[in-house]
Design a protein around this motif. Structure first.
Motif, PDB file in Angstrom:
ATOM      1  N   LYS A  37      70.293  51.443  22.449  1.00 36.25           N
ATOM      2  CA  LYS A  37      69.545  50.343  23.074  1.00 36.25           C
ATOM      3  C   LYS A  37      68.527  50.857  24.126  1.00 36.25           C
ATOM      4  N   ILE A  38      68.492  52.160  24.309  1.00 36.33           N
ATOM      5  CA  ILE A  38      67.563  52.690  25.325  1.00 36.33           C
ATOM      6  C   ILE A  38      66.320  53.218  24.613  1.00 36.33           C
ATOM      7  N   PRO A  39      65.160  52.548  24.805  1.00 35.12           N
ATOM      8  CA  PRO A  39      63.954  52.957  24.065  1.00 35.12           C
ATOM      9  C   PRO A  39      63.519  54.371  24.435  1.00 35.12           C
ATOM     10  N   SER A  40      62.894  55.037  23.476  1.00 34.59           N
ATOM     11  CA  SER A  40      62.366  56.374  23.786  1.00 34.59           C
ATOM     12  C   SER A  40      61.134  56.214  24.669  1.00 34.59           C
ATOM     13  N   TRP A  41      60.701  57.287  25.219  1.00 33.46           N
ATOM     14  CA  TRP A  41      59.515  57.333  26.075  1.00 33.46           C
ATOM     15  C   TRP A  41      58.310  56.760  25.321  1.00 33.46           C
ATOM     16  N   ARG A  42      58.182  57.156  24.061  1.00 29.91           N
ATOM     17  CA  ARG A  42      57.022  56.698  23.275  1.00 29.91           C
ATOM     18  C   ARG A  42      57.113  55.199  23.028  1.00 29.91           C
ATOM     19  N   GLU A  43      58.313  54.728  22.652  1.00 29.10           N
ATOM     20  CA  GLU A  43      58.465  53.287  22.368  1.00 29.10           C
ATOM     21  C   GLU A  43      58.151  52.468  23.609  1.00 29.10           C
ATOM     22  N   GLU A  44      58.662  52.991  24.747  1.00 34.34           N
ATOM     23  CA  GLU A  44      58.516  52.215  25.980  1.00 34.34           C
ATOM     24  C   GLU A  44      57.058  52.173  26.430  1.00 34.34           C
ATOM     25  N   ASN A  45      56.290  53.187  26.030  1.00 34.25           N
ATOM     26  CA  ASN A  45      54.922  53.278  26.563  1.00 34.25           C
ATOM     27  C   ASN A  45      53.853  53.022  25.527  1.00 34.25           C
ATOM     28  N   LYS A  54      45.253  55.789  24.973  1.00 37.86           N
ATOM     29  CA  LYS A  54      45.655  57.209  25.117  1.00 37.86           C
ATOM     30  C   LYS A  54      47.034  57.381  24.529  1.00 37.86           C
ATOM     31  N   GLU A  55      47.181  58.510  23.842  1.00 38.15           N
ATOM     32  CA  GLU A  55      48.466  58.797  23.179  1.00 38.15           C
ATOM     33  C   GLU A  55      49.386  59.417  24.233  1.00 38.15           C
ATOM     34  N   VAL A  56      50.656  58.955  24.254  1.00 31.80           N
ATOM     35  CA  VAL A  56      51.592  59.556  25.213  1.00 31.80           C
ATOM     36  C   VAL A  56      51.869  60.989  24.788  1.00 31.80           C
ATOM     37  N   THR A  57      51.630  61.911  25.692  1.00 32.22           N
ATOM     38  CA  THR A  57      51.953  63.303  25.332  1.00 32.22           C
ATOM     39  C   THR A  57      53.315  63.616  25.944  1.00 32.22           C
ATOM     40  N   GLY A  58      53.989  64.472  25.331  1.00 31.11           N
ATOM     41  CA  GLY A  58      55.304  64.823  25.883  1.00 31.11           C
ATOM     42  C   GLY A  58      55.732  66.171  25.366  1.00 31.11           C
ATOM     43  N   GLY A  59      54.830  66.825  24.671  1.00 26.70           N
ATOM     44  CA  GLY A  59      55.161  68.177  24.208  1.00 26.70           C
ATOM     45  C   GLY A  59      55.912  68.114  22.901  1.00 26.70           C
ATOM     46  N   GLY A  60      55.190  68.066  21.783  1.00 25.87           N
ATOM     47  CA  GLY A  60      55.799  68.227  20.469  1.00 25.87           C
ATOM     48  C   GLY A  60      56.866  67.211  20.150  1.00 25.87           C
ATOM     49  N   GLY A  61      56.475  65.904  20.151  1.00 24.33           N
ATOM     50  CA  GLY A  61      57.452  64.917  19.730  1.00 24.33           C
ATOM     51  C   GLY A  61      58.490  64.635  20.796  1.00 24.33           C
ATOM     52  N   LEU A  62      58.339  65.219  21.909  1.00 23.51           N
ATOM     53  CA  LEU A  62      59.309  65.024  22.984  1.00 23.51           C
ATOM     54  C   LEU A  62      59.399  63.557  23.371  1.00 23.51           C
ATOM     55  N   ASP A  64      59.415  61.090  21.658  1.00 21.88           N
ATOM     56  CA  ASP A  64      60.316  60.289  20.813  1.00 21.88           C
ATOM     57  C   ASP A  64      61.763  60.517  21.199  1.00 21.88           C
ATOM     58  N   LYS A  65      61.994  61.520  22.039  1.00 19.50           N
ATOM     59  CA  LYS A  65      63.398  61.869  22.338  1.00 19.50           C
ATOM     60  C   LYS A  65      63.768  61.599  23.787  1.00 19.50           C
ATOM     61  N   VAL A  66      62.765  61.522  24.645  1.00 18.31           N
ATOM     62  CA  VAL A  66      63.099  61.371  26.066  1.00 18.31           C
ATOM     63  C   VAL A  66      63.160  59.893  26.425  1.00 18.31           C
ATOM     64  N   SER A  67      64.101  59.509  27.246  1.00 16.43           N
ATOM     65  CA  SER A  67      64.170  58.131  27.743  1.00 16.43           C
ATOM     66  C   SER A  67      64.267  58.162  29.255  1.00 16.43           C
ATOM     67  N   GLN A 225      58.323  56.649  38.903  1.00 18.57           N
ATOM     68  CA  GLN A 225      56.956  57.151  38.728  1.00 18.57           C
ATOM     69  C   GLN A 225      56.959  58.676  38.740  1.00 18.57           C
ATOM     70  N   SER A 226      57.728  59.273  39.679  1.00 16.31           N
ATOM     71  CA  SER A 226      57.757  60.754  39.750  1.00 16.31           C
ATOM     72  C   SER A 226      58.243  61.305  38.413  1.00 16.31           C
ATOM     73  N   GLY A 227      59.318  60.706  37.930  1.00 10.81           N
ATOM     74  CA  GLY A 227      59.877  61.215  36.679  1.00 10.81           C
ATOM     75  C   GLY A 227      58.856  61.090  35.559  1.00 10.81           C
ATOM     76  N   GLN A 228      58.160  59.968  35.475  1.00  8.35           N
ATOM     77  CA  GLN A 228      57.199  59.776  34.379  1.00  8.35           C
ATOM     78  C   GLN A 228      56.088  60.807  34.483  1.00  8.35           C
ATOM     79  N   LEU A 229      55.592  61.019  35.713  1.00 10.96           N
ATOM     80  CA  LEU A 229      54.498  61.976  35.903  1.00 10.96           C
ATOM     81  C   LEU A 229      54.933  63.337  35.372  1.00 10.96           C
ATOM     82  N   SER A 230      56.167  63.747  35.676  1.00  8.18           N
ATOM     83  CA  SER A 230      56.624  65.074  35.234  1.00  8.18           C
ATOM     84  C   SER A 230      56.699  65.103  33.725  1.00  8.18           C
ATOM     85  N   ILE A 231      57.208  64.043  33.120  1.00  4.80           N
ATOM     86  CA  ILE A 231      57.337  64.073  31.662  1.00  4.80           C
ATOM     87  C   ILE A 231      55.960  64.095  31.032  1.00  4.80           C
ATOM     88  N   CYS A 232      55.028  63.247  31.514  1.00  7.69           N
ATOM     89  CA  CYS A 232      53.690  63.217  30.926  1.00  7.69           C
ATOM     90  C   CYS A 232      53.047  64.594  31.005  1.00  7.69           C
TER      91      CYS A 232
END
Ligand SMILES: NC(=O)c1ccc[n+]([C@H]2O[C@H](COP(=O)([O-])OP(=O)(O)OC[C@H]3O[C@@H](n4cnc5c(N)ncnc54)[C@H](O)[C@@H]3O)[C@@H](O)[C@H]2O)c1
Length: 241
Positions: A37-45, A54-62, A64-67, A225-232
């Motif tokens: 039930k926890i959306p991935s980073w890509r789904e959420e954004n 703009k396409e969410v970058t996260g490093g090679g499909g990341l 889709d895996k990070v929440s 926000q800090s966490g998102q900035l690091s992931i992006c």
């Protein structure tokens, strides 16, 4: 008639033997959140990023895996949640208080048997009435707004030692709060960078150990926000599919 006090050792052995369906009947709260039930980073954004073109970058499909989960860690149905504890391990406030309240009195009793925990170290207990099977208790540095080598090393050790316990117990899903960023006063941005970079390095050193979701649990908007900035910025390499 007061309820008979449970023996934590018997309760722990009983609970850890149950399968998920049986354990679900024991959760103190039935509004738990299962991992699916926890959306991935890509789904959420994806909506926001479509609007911004703009396409969410996260490093090679990341992505889709990070929440990033924004909410109460005590409702997450994962193998282990991490508690930002104090050195007594006997509860307190903040996320520590929430976890102890949600887990029930057996958690306090097992913690009492552990004789405390040093800063940077981690100890593991059963999750008892929580949806999480285990609680990994770690003690972050008291930073009070100051981040020097000691604070940085201690916070890094919290994540490393928590992940080490996850590996030793054969666990594959874990949720961390933003350790030390509450009452202990560690600034959000460096704390998020330490959290995300430590996990990235750990997974590179243990490629076959983490198979499933690691959810970074954000409670306050600012830490999110800090966490998102690091992931992006692609600083995060999480787990293998
Ligand atoms: N009076 C007390 O003894 C007292 C008071 C407050 C906090 N604490 C706790 O704070 C100390 C540790 O400091 P800390 O900054 O590492 O921890 P913290 O103050 O709990 O904050 C750590 C992070 O967890 C977040 N958080 C709080 N509740 C939840 C929740 N339910 N789910 C997810 N995230 C949440 C919080 O926003 C912060 O980002 C320990 O002493 C612990 O007991 C104690």
């Amino acid at each position: 008639m007061s309820k008979k006090k449970k023996d934590w050792k018997i309760e722990k052995e009983r609970l850890l033997r149950l399968d998920r369906e049986e354990r679900r009947k024991e959760y103190r709260r039935q509004d738990f959140i299962s991992l699916d039930k926890i959306p991935s980073w890509r789904e959420e954004n994806k909506n926001n990023d479509k609007e911004e073109g703009k396409e969410v970058t996260g490093g090679g499909g990341l992505s889709d895996k990070v929440s990033l989960y924004k909410g109460d860690i005590t409702v997450l149905e994962v193998d282990a949640i991490v508690n930002a504890a104090n050195s007594s391990l006997l509860g307190g406030g903040g996320v520590d208080g929430c976890i102890h309240k949600a887990a029930g009195s057996c958690l306090y009793d097992e913690c009492h048997s552990l004789n405390g925990c040093e800063t940077g170290k981690a100890k593991i207990t059963c999750g008892y009435d929580l949806p999480a099977r285990y609680v990994i208790h770690t003690v972050g540095p008291v930073a009070r707004g100051h981040v020097g080598p000691t604070e940085t090393n201690d916070l890094t050790s919290c994540y490393q030692n928590s992940l080490r316990l996850m590996k030793e117990h054969g666990l594959s899903t874990v949720a961390f709060p933003c350790i030390s960023t509450g009452i202990y006063g560690f600034p959000n941005e460096p704390a998020a960078d330490i959290a995300l970079n430590t996990v990235k390095s750990w997974i590179e050193e243990n490629p076959d150990k983490v198979r499933r979701v690691r959810v970074l649990c954000m409670f306050k908007r600012s830490s999110c926000q800090s966490g998102q900035l690091s992931i992006c910025s692609g600083m995060v390499c999480f787990w293998l599919s």
